[in-house]
Design an enzyme around this catalytic site. Sequence first.
Site, PDB file in Angstrom:
ATOM      1  N   HIS A   9       2.922  10.594  -6.499  1.00 26.04           N
ATOM      2  CA  HIS A   9       2.581  10.708  -5.078  1.00 26.04           C
ATOM      3  C   HIS A   9       3.805  11.127  -4.241  1.00 26.04           C
ATOM      4  O   HIS A   9       4.951  10.909  -4.634  1.00 26.04           O
ATOM      5  CB  HIS A   9       2.018   9.382  -4.555  1.00 26.04           C
ATOM      6  CG  HIS A   9       2.999   8.249  -4.658  1.00 26.04           C
ATOM      7  ND1 HIS A   9       4.026   8.073  -3.767  1.00 26.04           N
ATOM      8  CD2 HIS A   9       3.124   7.272  -5.575  1.00 26.04           C
ATOM      9  CE1 HIS A   9       4.723   7.016  -4.111  1.00 26.04           C
ATOM     10  NE2 HIS A   9       4.208   6.507  -5.216  1.00 26.04           N
ATOM     11  N   ASN A  15       8.565   3.784   0.274  1.00 25.72           N
ATOM     12  CA  ASN A  15       9.668   4.542  -0.325  1.00 25.72           C
ATOM     13  C   ASN A  15      10.663   4.890   0.789  1.00 25.72           C
ATOM     14  O   ASN A  15      11.885   4.791   0.607  1.00 25.72           O
ATOM     15  CB  ASN A  15       9.204   5.862  -0.958  1.00 25.72           C
ATOM     16  CG  ASN A  15       8.329   5.708  -2.194  1.00 25.72           C
ATOM     17  OD1 ASN A  15       7.508   6.572  -2.480  1.00 25.72           O
ATOM     18  ND2 ASN A  15       8.510   4.622  -2.952  1.00 25.72           N
ATOM     19  N   ARG A  60      -1.797   5.825  -1.599  1.00 19.81           N
ATOM     20  CA  ARG A  60      -0.780   6.894  -1.607  1.00 19.81           C
ATOM     21  C   ARG A  60      -1.029   7.920  -2.719  1.00 19.81           C
ATOM     22  O   ARG A  60      -0.725   9.107  -2.555  1.00 19.81           O
ATOM     23  CB  ARG A  60       0.626   6.303  -1.680  1.00 19.81           C
ATOM     24  CG  ARG A  60       0.922   5.412  -2.886  1.00 19.81           C
ATOM     25  CD  ARG A  60       2.195   4.614  -2.645  1.00 19.81           C
ATOM     26  NE  ARG A  60       2.708   3.874  -3.781  1.00 19.81           N
ATOM     27  CZ  ARG A  60       2.365   2.625  -4.114  1.00 19.81           C
ATOM     28  NH1 ARG A  60       1.434   1.979  -3.423  1.00 19.81           N
ATOM     29  NH2 ARG A  60       2.955   2.022  -5.131  1.00 19.81           N
ATOM     30  N   GLU A  87       0.600   1.875  -9.867  1.00 23.43           N
ATOM     31  CA  GLU A  87       2.031   1.648 -10.068  1.00 23.43           C
ATOM     32  C   GLU A  87       2.220   0.365 -10.865  1.00 23.43           C
ATOM     33  O   GLU A  87       1.313  -0.498 -10.881  1.00 23.43           O
ATOM     34  CB  GLU A  87       2.715   1.549  -8.694  1.00 23.43           C
ATOM     35  CG  GLU A  87       4.234   1.337  -8.735  1.00 23.43           C
ATOM     36  CD  GLU A  87       4.976   2.382  -9.557  1.00 23.43           C
ATOM     37  OE1 GLU A  87       4.757   2.434 -10.793  1.00 23.43           O
ATOM     38  OE2 GLU A  87       5.793   3.123  -8.996  1.00 23.43           O
ATOM     39  N   LYS A  98      15.349  -2.707  -1.657  1.00 20.01           N
ATOM     40  CA  LYS A  98      16.046  -2.527  -2.951  1.00 20.01           C
ATOM     41  C   LYS A  98      17.560  -2.725  -2.802  1.00 20.01           C
ATOM     42  O   LYS A  98      18.205  -3.287  -3.694  1.00 20.01           O
ATOM     43  CB  LYS A  98      15.705  -1.158  -3.540  1.00 20.01           C
ATOM     44  CG  LYS A  98      14.239  -1.077  -3.957  1.00 20.01           C
ATOM     45  CD  LYS A  98      13.788   0.285  -4.463  1.00 20.01           C
ATOM     46  CE  LYS A  98      12.265   0.269  -4.630  1.00 20.01           C
ATOM     47  NZ  LYS A  98      11.675   1.520  -5.056  1.00 20.01           N
ATOM     48  N   HIS A 189       1.865   7.342 -10.109  1.00 19.25           N
ATOM     49  CA  HIS A 189       3.050   6.659  -9.568  1.00 19.25           C
ATOM     50  C   HIS A 189       4.260   6.806 -10.484  1.00 19.25           C
ATOM     51  O   HIS A 189       4.101   7.039 -11.692  1.00 19.25           O
ATOM     52  CB  HIS A 189       2.712   5.181  -9.392  1.00 19.25           C
ATOM     53  CG  HIS A 189       1.498   4.978  -8.553  1.00 19.25           C
ATOM     54  ND1 HIS A 189       1.560   4.746  -7.198  1.00 19.25           N
ATOM     55  CD2 HIS A 189       0.177   5.040  -8.863  1.00 19.25           C
ATOM     56  CE1 HIS A 189       0.332   4.644  -6.712  1.00 19.25           C
ATOM     57  NE2 HIS A 189      -0.532   4.812  -7.701  1.00 19.25           N
TER      58      HIS A 189
HETATM   59  O1  LIG Z   1       8.818   0.643  -5.471  1.00 21.01           O
HETATM   60  C1  LIG Z   1       8.103   1.038  -6.415  1.00 21.01           C
HETATM   61  O2  LIG Z   1       6.950   0.635  -6.627  1.00 21.01           O
HETATM   62  C2  LIG Z   1       8.691   2.047  -7.389  1.00 21.01           C
HETATM   63  C3  LIG Z   1       8.274   3.461  -7.116  1.00 21.01           C
HETATM   64  O3  LIG Z   1       8.356   3.824  -5.788  1.00 21.01           O
HETATM   65  O4  LIG Z   1      10.072   1.967  -7.276  1.00 21.01           O
HETATM   66  P1  LIG Z   1      11.150   2.174  -8.416  1.00 21.01           P
HETATM   67  O5  LIG Z   1      11.536   3.606  -8.367  1.00 21.01           O
HETATM   68  O6  LIG Z   1      12.262   1.254  -7.993  1.00 21.01           O
HETATM   69  O7  LIG Z   1      10.584   1.749  -9.731  1.00 21.01           O
END
Ligand SMILES: O=C(O)[C@@H](CO)OP(=O)(O)O
Length: 237
Positions: A9, A15, A60, A87, A98, A189
């Site tokens: 997506h 994000n 999304r 996801e 994060k 995802h």
């Molecule tokens: O936040 C999330 O669900 C994923 C993808 O956006 O993040 P990451 O890239 O840290 O796995």
Amino acid sequence: MSKLVMVRHGQSEWNAKNLFNGWVDTKLSPVGVEQAQEAGQLLAESGIQFDQAYTSVLTRAIQTLHLVLEEDGQLWIPEAKSWRLNERNYGALQGLNKADAAEKWGDDQVHQWRRSYDVLPPLLEGHDETVTVEGETYASFDRRYADVPEGELPLGENLKVTLERVLPYWNETISKDLAAGKNVIIAAHGNSLRALAKHIEKISDEDIMGLEIANGQPIVYDLDENLDVISKDILTK
Ligand SMILES: O=C(O)[C@@H](CO)OP(=O)(O)O
């Protein structure tokens, strides 16, 4: 021979804010809408004729599929949605920033949570219908999962567990279309697609740590009749 296109997506609202997203149902950001439209333009230029589309039950990814297919002039093709393409569930990390998490637990721990094959994130305590983050309420385990047995609903997943719940859908549904020679597009995802890519490309548990999938860049596989990869191409502007 068949073609499989996987599209992550476009950028989501979370994000854009650098929040762990997982199963929380966020929408595309304005940048994400543009990325999805660009992916559709790239696919239109490629001339690939799709027979079937698949996506998750998260907004999304569904928005992305529709924007891609609209740009590509193929919005009419059959589409199916499954929670198995969602996801990975990020457990109790969902909704956290994060960068803040890296300060609190250290870069290494957060990298393990994000990219390792088998390290689980801290788990959720239950399957709440909504979550409220920064004053906004988002759907979480709501009625879209009514048909999923309670025991199968995750409280937090690593990539291994994600692959284990994606695979039945791949084996029983998507791969059958491909084996029948259909061209398939999957809008999903970062981590559900990393899991599928691991399976399709036979990537090792160690090497999968290094695979990143960018928002809105279609990955085009040519597959033979055994669904082995003949070629892989990533479409970019
Ligand atoms: O936040 C999330 O669900 C994923 C993808 O956006 O993040 P990451 O890239 O840290 O796995």
